[in-house]
Write a protein that holds these residues in place. Structure first.
Motif, mmCIF file in Angstrom:
data_model
loop_
_atom_site.group_PDB
_atom_site.id
_atom_site.type_symbol
_atom_site.label_atom_id
_atom_site.label_comp_id
_atom_site.label_asym_id
_atom_site.label_seq_id
_atom_site.Cartn_x
_atom_site.Cartn_y
_atom_site.Cartn_z
ATOM 1 N N ALA A 43 -58.413 -72.254 6.818
ATOM 2 C CA ALA A 43 -57.597 -71.693 5.740
ATOM 3 C C ALA A 43 -56.695 -70.599 6.290
ATOM 4 N N ILE B 164 -58.898 -70.071 -1.953
ATOM 5 C CA ILE B 164 -60.051 -70.965 -1.797
ATOM 6 C C ILE B 164 -60.749 -71.030 -3.147
ATOM 7 N N LEU C 14 -60.170 -76.052 -0.702
ATOM 8 C CA LEU C 14 -58.776 -75.623 -0.680
ATOM 9 C C LEU C 14 -57.988 -76.404 -1.732
#
Length: 182
Positions: free
Chosen positions: A75, A81, A103
């Motif tokens: 990420a 998230i 995600l």
């Protein structure tokens, strides 16, 4: 009444039978690309509900992603998230509890909407991604209501990670498997 019977079976089960049922659960989970599919088969085999449909009962909690989770998901530093905690149910039986960090930017808007509002398990929602599942670890748990804990990373067909899941499989599920006719 049924829950009391399952608990009694669990208490009376020999360690060898418990280990066999736990080994079958672990083997089934690790050999399938989808935990939901595995639980659906167990639900059907054990006749826990007709039809044997797995649904996700969501818990309204939040858990921020750790640095390790962010790294596993690759990420970006400011990338959002998502988090979803569910109890995976077959009929009124809790088969597992799962924590899922994912995600949203790597899912479709329809998938995100389904995850935010519905009771469909994560694996079923993201099935159109043709994802692969990489088990990071799968360890038996010695005490308490959890028999097996599995951590897995889901990746798109292109190999891009999009979800980290921690699944806690119910000791009652293993006990029910022990009691089922073979």
């Amino acid at each position: 009444m049924r829950r009391a019977a399952v608990l009694l079976i669990l208490l009376l089960a020999t360690p060898a039978h418990a280990q066999d049922a736990l080994a079958r659960l672990k083997s089934d989970l690790l050999s399938q690309g989808s935990a939901t599919a595995t639980l659906t088969h167990w639900c059907a085999d054990l006749k826990l509900a007709a039809p044997p449909v797995i649904r996700a009962r969501r818990d309204a909690v939040a858990a921020p992603a750790s640095a390790e989770t962010r790294a596993l998901l690759a990420a970006g530093s400011g990338e959002a998230i998502g988090y979803r905690r569910v109890k995976l149910m077959c009929g009124d039986h809790v088969l597992s509890e799962a924590d899922n960090w994912y995600l949203p930017s790597r899912l479709t808007p329809e998938m995100n909407h389904a995850l935010d509002t519905g009771d469909t398990p994560f694996g079923a929602v993201v099935r159109p991604l043709h994802y692969s599942r990489t088990t990071l670890d799968a360890e038996p748990v010695a005490d308490g209501p959890v028999a097996l804990r599995v951590r897995a990373l889901l990746k798109t067909a292109a190999g891009q990670p999009f979800s980290l899941v921690v699944e806690n499989y119910s000791r009652a599920l293993v006990a029910t498997q022990q009691a089922a006719p073979q």
